[in-house]
Design a protein around this motif. Structure first.
Motif: not given
Length: 325
Positions: A211-227
């Motif tokens: 459903p729309k709004g379901t949380p999405i989780y990072a699958t491993g430690d890291g650094v966000v490079i694209t938003v």
């Protein structure tokens, strides 16, 4: 006292005394000398052949010892090469596989001899055993080079072992949304029917319907490079986990992270949506390792039992329609 010799002269009917001239004496003496020298030379050859001098005996013994030592050296080189080959095999097929390191190309492992001029000083000396010595030195030099390359490989492995905990934390090892019952898994990696174009196209990730709004989780430690917003992927986030791993989360509804932000495994990075080329709310998830897109299912081992993992692999193999590209 020298004997006086006579001969019978038929003309005078008398015994005449034989007179030897000086020339005859000289010729006879030279002839005798020649015979003595000839026999002496032949005898010396025979003697030297069958009765060598003490110095020759010593040299022969030393030569035999050197040849024996040479044979032992060749065997040691062969044994060392065999041991090194075993170490290379274990390095290539066990250690590097465990740490997911690239194999070392054989042309590098085999190590060149270092050029034709490497032993030029030795060749210039014109030694009697030149080929034997030169060949052995080349083998030893190549062995030394191979061992150096292997030690450098072990240095890399030691460094990787030190970072093993960081690697385990960074690897994308969980599902990107809560899916314990596996019912949210919609489409797998591979050729799938495009939901809009209605033709088979390569699906480079896997889809999770939610459903729309379901949380999405990072699958491993890291650094966000694209938003960012992408026409095809819609709202997407990319995380660089290091060690060659990047994960992509697409068709999101909203972001919870910013570019350059450090994230941990399990941290909420956004919400499920249906942006971009999507026909229903879902998450399109990709795993990229060293520039190549991989089947994400193979990395879902941290939050699944062996039985669940087998079920998920079977579900991912079904050729159905994806929910977006």
């Amino acid at each position: 006292m020298a004997k006086i010799k006579y001969y019978y002269d038929t003309e005078t009917c008398r015994y005449e005394r034989i007179k030897t001239s000086t020339t005859d004496i000289v010729i006879n003496a030279l002839g005798l000398m020649f015979l003595c020298i000839t026999f002496g030379f032949i005898f010396s050859l025979i003697y030297s052949e069958y009765f060598p001098s003490s110095k020759e005996v010593q040299l022969i013994k030393e030569n035999e010892d050197l040849l024996y030592s040479y044979d032992l050296l060749q065997k040691e080189i062969e044994n060392t090469n065999d041991m090194l080959a075993n170490l290379q095999d274990r390095d290539e097929n066990i250690y590097r596989v465990i740490f997911e390191m690239d194999p070392i190309p054989m042309e590098i492992r085999n190590a060149g001899s270092g050029g034709s001029q490497k032993f030029q000083d030795l060749l210039d000396k014109k030694l009697s055993r030149e080929k034997l010595i030169h060949g052995t030195l080349k083998k030893v030099d190549q062995l030394r080079r191979k061992m150096y390359i292997q030690t450098k490989s072990y240095d890399d492995l030691v460094e990787m072992a030190k970072n093993k905990n960081k690697l385990l934390a960074a690897m994308p090892a969980i599902q990107p949304i809560a899916n314990k019952d596996l019912k949210r898994f919609a489409s797998g990696f591979g050729y799938r029917l495009h939901p809009i174009l209605k033709v088979k196209k390569m699906h480079t990730g896997c889809d999770f319907s939610a459903p729309k709004g379901t949380p999405i989780y990072a699958t491993g430690d890291g650094v966000v490079i694209t938003v960012e917003f992408n026409r095809g992927y819609g709202k997407q986030v990319e995380i660089d986990h290091g060690f060659g791993y990047i994960t992509k989360y697409a068709h999101m509804n909203e972001f919870n992270v910013k570019k350059g932000q450090k994230v941990s495994r399990g941290q909420v990075i956004g919400k499920v949506g249906s942006t971009g080329l999507s026909v229903a709310p879902h998450l399109h998830y990709e795993v990229i390792h060293k520039g190549k897109k991989k089947n994400p299912v193979h990395y879902f081992y941290n939050d699944l039992s062996p039985e669940q993992f087998e079920i998920l692999v079977e579900m991912a193999s079904r050729e159905n329609s994806s929910l977006g590209y």
